[in-house]
Scaffold this active site. Structure first.
Site, PDB file in Angstrom:
ATOM      1  N   ARG A 185       0.856  -1.203   0.000  1.00  0.00           N
ATOM      2  CA  ARG A 185       0.000   0.000   0.000  1.00  0.00           C
ATOM      3  C   ARG A 185       0.885   1.244   0.000  1.00  0.00           C
ATOM      4  O   ARG A 185       0.640   2.198  -0.686  1.00  0.00           O
ATOM      5  CB  ARG A 185      -0.924  -0.020   1.209  1.00  0.00           C
ATOM      6  CG  ARG A 185      -2.196  -0.837   1.013  1.00  0.00           C
ATOM      7  CD  ARG A 185      -1.941  -2.293   0.637  1.00  0.00           C
ATOM      8  NE  ARG A 185      -3.133  -3.073   0.489  1.00  0.00           N
ATOM      9  CZ  ARG A 185      -3.717  -3.770   1.481  1.00  0.00           C
ATOM     10  NH1 ARG A 185      -3.176  -3.792   2.690  1.00  0.00           N
ATOM     11  NH2 ARG A 185      -4.814  -4.458   1.252  1.00  0.00           N
ATOM     12  N   ASP A 214       0.349  -6.856  -3.117  1.00  0.00           N
ATOM     13  CA  ASP A 214      -1.085  -6.662  -2.882  1.00  0.00           C
ATOM     14  C   ASP A 214      -1.658  -5.953  -4.100  1.00  0.00           C
ATOM     15  O   ASP A 214      -0.926  -5.683  -5.070  1.00  0.00           O
ATOM     16  CB  ASP A 214      -1.324  -5.863  -1.584  1.00  0.00           C
ATOM     17  CG  ASP A 214      -2.593  -6.331  -0.869  1.00  0.00           C
ATOM     18  OD1 ASP A 214      -3.657  -6.306  -1.521  1.00  0.00           O
ATOM     19  OD2 ASP A 214      -2.522  -6.729   0.302  1.00  0.00           O
ATOM     20  N   HIS A 292      -6.151 -10.373  -3.578  1.00  0.00           N
ATOM     21  CA  HIS A 292      -5.139  -9.321  -3.377  1.00  0.00           C
ATOM     22  C   HIS A 292      -4.038  -9.402  -4.444  1.00  0.00           C
ATOM     23  O   HIS A 292      -2.860  -9.203  -4.145  1.00  0.00           O
ATOM     24  CB  HIS A 292      -4.538  -9.409  -1.966  1.00  0.00           C
ATOM     25  CG  HIS A 292      -5.496  -8.972  -0.901  1.00  0.00           C
ATOM     26  ND1 HIS A 292      -5.758  -7.652  -0.626  1.00  0.00           N
ATOM     27  CD2 HIS A 292      -6.296  -9.682  -0.047  1.00  0.00           C
ATOM     28  CE1 HIS A 292      -6.645  -7.560   0.354  1.00  0.00           C
ATOM     29  NE2 HIS A 292      -6.993  -8.790   0.720  1.00  0.00           N
ATOM     30  N   GLU A 355      -9.302 -12.823   2.185  1.00  0.00           N
ATOM     31  CA  GLU A 355     -10.266 -11.974   1.473  1.00  0.00           C
ATOM     32  C   GLU A 355     -10.292 -12.224  -0.035  1.00  0.00           C
ATOM     33  O   GLU A 355     -10.242 -11.288  -0.823  1.00  0.00           O
ATOM     34  CB  GLU A 355      -9.944 -10.497   1.747  1.00  0.00           C
ATOM     35  CG  GLU A 355     -10.003 -10.150   3.221  1.00  0.00           C
ATOM     36  CD  GLU A 355      -9.584  -8.710   3.511  1.00  0.00           C
ATOM     37  OE1 GLU A 355     -10.139  -8.130   4.436  1.00  0.00           O
ATOM     38  OE2 GLU A 355      -8.699  -8.176   2.819  1.00  0.00           O
ATOM     39  N   TYR A 446      -3.524  -5.310  15.846  1.00  0.00           N
ATOM     40  CA  TYR A 446      -3.544  -4.570  14.580  1.00  0.00           C
ATOM     41  C   TYR A 446      -3.112  -3.139  14.870  1.00  0.00           C
ATOM     42  O   TYR A 446      -3.872  -2.339  15.406  1.00  0.00           O
ATOM     43  CB  TYR A 446      -4.936  -4.646  13.927  1.00  0.00           C
ATOM     44  CG  TYR A 446      -4.991  -5.744  12.894  1.00  0.00           C
ATOM     45  CD1 TYR A 446      -4.407  -6.978  13.160  1.00  0.00           C
ATOM     46  CD2 TYR A 446      -5.575  -5.552  11.640  1.00  0.00           C
ATOM     47  CE1 TYR A 446      -4.420  -7.991  12.215  1.00  0.00           C
ATOM     48  CE2 TYR A 446      -5.595  -6.570  10.691  1.00  0.00           C
ATOM     49  CZ  TYR A 446      -5.006  -7.780  10.996  1.00  0.00           C
ATOM     50  OH  TYR A 446      -5.014  -8.779  10.062  1.00  0.00           O
ATOM     51  N   PHE A 447      -1.873  -2.858  14.523  1.00  0.00           N
ATOM     52  CA  PHE A 447      -1.337  -1.545  14.869  1.00  0.00           C
ATOM     53  C   PHE A 447      -1.668  -0.496  13.800  1.00  0.00           C
ATOM     54  O   PHE A 447      -1.119   0.602  13.820  1.00  0.00           O
ATOM     55  CB  PHE A 447       0.178  -1.640  15.133  1.00  0.00           C
ATOM     56  CG  PHE A 447       0.532  -2.553  16.290  1.00  0.00           C
ATOM     57  CD1 PHE A 447      -0.420  -2.924  17.231  1.00  0.00           C
ATOM     58  CD2 PHE A 447       1.827  -3.022  16.449  1.00  0.00           C
ATOM     59  CE1 PHE A 447      -0.094  -3.768  18.289  1.00  0.00           C
ATOM     60  CE2 PHE A 447       2.171  -3.864  17.506  1.00  0.00           C
ATOM     61  CZ  PHE A 447       1.198  -4.239  18.433  1.00  0.00           C
ATOM     62  N   ASP A 448      -2.570  -0.865  12.866  1.00  0.00           N
ATOM     63  CA  ASP A 448      -3.108   0.171  11.979  1.00  0.00           C
ATOM     64  C   ASP A 448      -4.346   0.814  12.615  1.00  0.00           C
ATOM     65  O   ASP A 448      -4.881   1.782  12.087  1.00  0.00           O
ATOM     66  CB  ASP A 448      -3.416  -0.376  10.573  1.00  0.00           C
ATOM     67  CG  ASP A 448      -4.361  -1.569  10.558  1.00  0.00           C
ATOM     68  OD1 ASP A 448      -4.570  -2.188  11.636  1.00  0.00           O
ATOM     69  OD2 ASP A 448      -4.877  -1.908   9.482  1.00  0.00           O
ATOM     70  N   TRP A 496      -0.592  -2.655   8.559  1.00  0.00           N
ATOM     71  CA  TRP A 496      -1.140  -2.437   7.204  1.00  0.00           C
ATOM     72  C   TRP A 496      -1.026  -0.955   6.923  1.00  0.00           C
ATOM     73  O   TRP A 496      -1.424  -0.128   7.757  1.00  0.00           O
ATOM     74  CB  TRP A 496      -2.604  -2.894   7.157  1.00  0.00           C
ATOM     75  CG  TRP A 496      -2.782  -4.339   7.452  1.00  0.00           C
ATOM     76  CD1 TRP A 496      -3.237  -4.883   8.618  1.00  0.00           C
ATOM     77  CD2 TRP A 496      -2.494  -5.444   6.577  1.00  0.00           C
ATOM     78  NE1 TRP A 496      -3.258  -6.256   8.512  1.00  0.00           N
ATOM     79  CE2 TRP A 496      -2.811  -6.629   7.276  1.00  0.00           C
ATOM     80  CE3 TRP A 496      -2.006  -5.546   5.276  1.00  0.00           C
ATOM     81  CZ2 TRP A 496      -2.653  -7.897   6.712  1.00  0.00           C
ATOM     82  CZ3 TRP A 496      -1.855  -6.799   4.720  1.00  0.00           C
ATOM     83  CH2 TRP A 496      -2.178  -7.960   5.429  1.00  0.00           C
ATOM     84  N   THR A 497      -0.519  -0.607   5.752  1.00  0.00           N
ATOM     85  CA  THR A 497      -0.079   0.783   5.584  1.00  0.00           C
ATOM     86  C   THR A 497      -0.974   1.646   4.685  1.00  0.00           C
ATOM     87  O   THR A 497      -0.506   2.619   4.108  1.00  0.00           O
ATOM     88  CB  THR A 497       1.366   0.805   5.045  1.00  0.00           C
ATOM     89  OG1 THR A 497       1.407   0.047   3.823  1.00  0.00           O
ATOM     90  CG2 THR A 497       2.345   0.231   6.040  1.00  0.00           C
ATOM     91  N   GLU A 498      -2.260   1.284   4.578  1.00  0.00           N
ATOM     92  CA  GLU A 498      -3.141   2.141   3.775  1.00  0.00           C
ATOM     93  C   GLU A 498      -3.011   3.607   4.188  1.00  0.00           C
ATOM     94  O   GLU A 498      -2.968   4.500   3.343  1.00  0.00           O
ATOM     95  CB  GLU A 498      -4.607   1.713   3.946  1.00  0.00           C
ATOM     96  CG  GLU A 498      -4.978   0.415   3.273  1.00  0.00           C
ATOM     97  CD  GLU A 498      -4.917  -0.783   4.215  1.00  0.00           C
ATOM     98  OE1 GLU A 498      -4.108  -0.745   5.176  1.00  0.00           O
ATOM     99  OE2 GLU A 498      -5.658  -1.754   3.986  1.00  0.00           O
TER     100      GLU A 498
END
Ligand code: TNX
Length: 560
Positions: A185, A214, A292, A355, A446-448, A496-498
């Site tokens: 991302r 991804d 993905h 997913e 989840y550190f996002d 996750w870096t969105e």
């Protein structure tokens, strides 16, 4: 704590702007407090060691100190440690066989397991013993934390380098102590990845799960398929704002229209893997399939279901474009994994599996026909078929397949390791089905997610996982029987870096939560949260010297 942190930050600001050695006044006389700090394990160490006994006196490092080792395998740990001490102290400490003021010893008789160690700090010398080099490495990281926090500086600091006398016997609770990082991302340059690995290794974490591909970008060079990176490594812009807004009004989506991307060459990957290995961190690559995969389908449209040209995805969320399940596509995946195995020598290969929307499979007469021909009852069974094909390729090559919890749908290969991510129950289910499990439940690791309810927190995906919640995490669900509990190999934090455009933002989200997780995973006796917060004060100073952009708002009552 706050004033000293501020002081250090100003100091670091100076270091960065001047790019020269900071002028630090040498304290005329060490205060009683500083001496006490030097001795106190409970004010310093993260993760907290198993057993320790403190005594009077301090060991002081000098420019004439020598690092000795016995056992061939101890040499590289000794050299690495000498290098770690060099930057801050300016001492070029010789590394030699036998003897030494700090002695690292591989000792077969020491009963401390593959990663444990025993350390004795006396006024005249430090001895670290371990069965294996990993244990010695963790001993050196404990010693490093017992020195003043400036030891983590990358430029020389003029001060006394003392550590309080103590005997420590220490061994980790779990063998899998991981951090994940999504570089699809948002792409993180090589040096940033290196720094991240360095920081997690200093916290005794031993797995770096690298999410390399991804929908929004393919980030690893594959020689056989150059378009994966030439085409799949670049997107023509990125969604502005939150994905939620797009879900409600896709017609009003706004994009920055800037071409964005990047990838790691195989040479860079090898460098990173080697750098991590020296710090006893295993890099686990993830090639996410069959969902993905939009970036790969953008590069090679025949891998998709519609055969239409699709772009590398500019939005977050879940794409409907997934790989078609033809034999030729399985072959493509195996070709990619063959190169991945050359780059990553560790046992574990992560193949994603999360997913994977079946919409396009369901809608395609060709794929329906394929399903019937294979005697599969539904598209979940088709996904299971696909994952089994990959497993049949990896297992004879001596590797173990890891997948997100969705690979359980339709049945996962029995050798597969499962990463439950939605909730702990999925971990219970996987362990009961006989799988080894690495816990990654989003409510805890989840550190996002946001770190607080404050409205001034930077944009994040949603959910709130404050530091204390991470610290309260127990990776072993209580309802498992002792035999099932042994299937929990450990746990890992997810980044996750969105909404993390660069490493500064990654660090803000990762720290100090990763410090809490490191302790959860290492320390059998975690202790009180307030004590952890107190030790986090020293850790924050260390992160300051490492130049890590951590979130600094957790106050410790003892230091306030
Ligand atoms: C779900 S967790 C995903 C990722 C997203 C993440 C955001 C998982 C296996 N898949 O693709 O980035 O949620 O929290």
């Amino acid at each position: 704590m706050v004033p000293s942190c501020l002081y250090l930050r100003v100091l670091l600001g100076e270091v960065r702007s001047k790019q020269s050695m900071p002028e630090i006044e040498r304290p005329k006389k060490e205060s009683v407090n500083a001496e006490k700090m030097d001795k106190n394990v409970k004010t310093r160490l993260i993760p907290l060691p198993g057993e320790f006994h403190e005594s009077e006196g301090v060991f002081t490092l000098s420019p004439d100190s020598v690092i000795g080792f016995s056992g061939d395998q101890a040499c590289s740990v000794a050299e690495l440690f000498a290098g770690q001490l060099r930057a801050a102290t300016g001492f070029v400490l010789p590394v030699q066989m036998t003897g030494g003021d700090i002695h690292l010893c591989i000792d077969e008789h020491e009963r401390c397991g593959p990663e444990g160690y025993r350390m004795q700090i006396e006024q005249t010398a430090v001895v670290i013993r371990a069965n294996r080099p990993a244990g010695l490495f963790y001993g050196t990281q404990t010693l490093r934390q017992l020195f003043p926090p400036e030891i983590f500086s990358s430029v020389p600091v003029d001060r006394r380098w003392s550590a309080g006398c103590v005997t420590i016997r220490d061994t980790p609770r779990f063998g899998w102590r991981g951090m994940h990082l999504d570089v699809s991302r948002h792409f993180m340059p090589e040096q940033d990845v290196i720094r991240f690995i360095d920081t997690i290794a200093s916290l005794k974490m031993n797995v770096f799960h690298w999410h390399l591909t991804d929908d929004q970008g393919w980030r690893v060079e594959i020689r056989k398929y150059p378009d994966l990176t030439d085409v799949g490594g670049w997107r023509e812009g990125t969604l502005i704002g939150h994905m939620r807004e797009y879900d409600v009004r896709p017609d009003q989506a706004r994009y920055d229209n800037r071409r964005y991307g990047g990838f790691y060459t195989q040479t860079q990957i090898r460098r990173i893997v080697e750098y991590a290995a020296r710090r006893h961190v295993t890099v686990v690559p993830e090639i996410d399939m069959p969902g993905h995969m939009q970036a790969a389908i953008a590069a090679y449209p025949h891998l998709g279901c519609s055969r239409n040209q699709v772009p590398v995805r500019r939005e977050w969320g879940i794409s409907e474009d997934i790989l078609n399940p033809e034999e030729s596509t399985v072959q493509f995946c195996c070709d990619v994994l063959a190169e991945i195995m050359e780059l990553f020598p560790g046992s574990f290969i992560h193949i994603g599996g999360d997913e994977a929307l079946k919409t396009q499979w369901e809608a395609s007469p060709r794929i329906q026909q394929l399903r019937k021909k294979r005697g599969l009852k539904d598209m979940q069974a088709m996904q299971s078929w696909f994952i089994h094909q990959i497993e049949r390729f990896l297992t004879p090559a001596g590797r173990r397949l890891i997948g997100w919890e969705e690979i359980l749908e339709g049945g996962a290969p029995s050798s597969a390791v499962i990463l439950p991510w939605t909730c702990e129950d999925k971990g219970v289910q996987a362990a009961r089905a006989g799988h080894d499990v690495i816990m990654a439940p989003s409510p805890f690791v989840y550190f996002d997610h946001y770190q607080s309810q404050n409205s001034n927190e930077p944009l994040a995906i949603g959910g709130c996982t404050p530091l204390e919640k991470v610290y309260s995490f127990n990776p072993v669900p209580a309802e498992l029987t002792p035999a099932e509990q042994r299937r929990i190999l450990g746990a890992q934090g997810q980044l996750w870096t969105e909404y993390m455009p660069d490493m500064r933002q990654v660090e803000y989200m990762a720290f100090p939560r990763t410090c809490a997780l490191a302790e959860v995973l290492w320390s059998a006796e975690k202790g009180e949260y307030a004590d952890f917060l107190h030790r986090l004060c020293s850790q924050s100073q260390r992160l300051d010297f490492l130049g890590v952009n951590y979130r600094a708002a957790n106050t410790c009552e003892k230091c306030a």
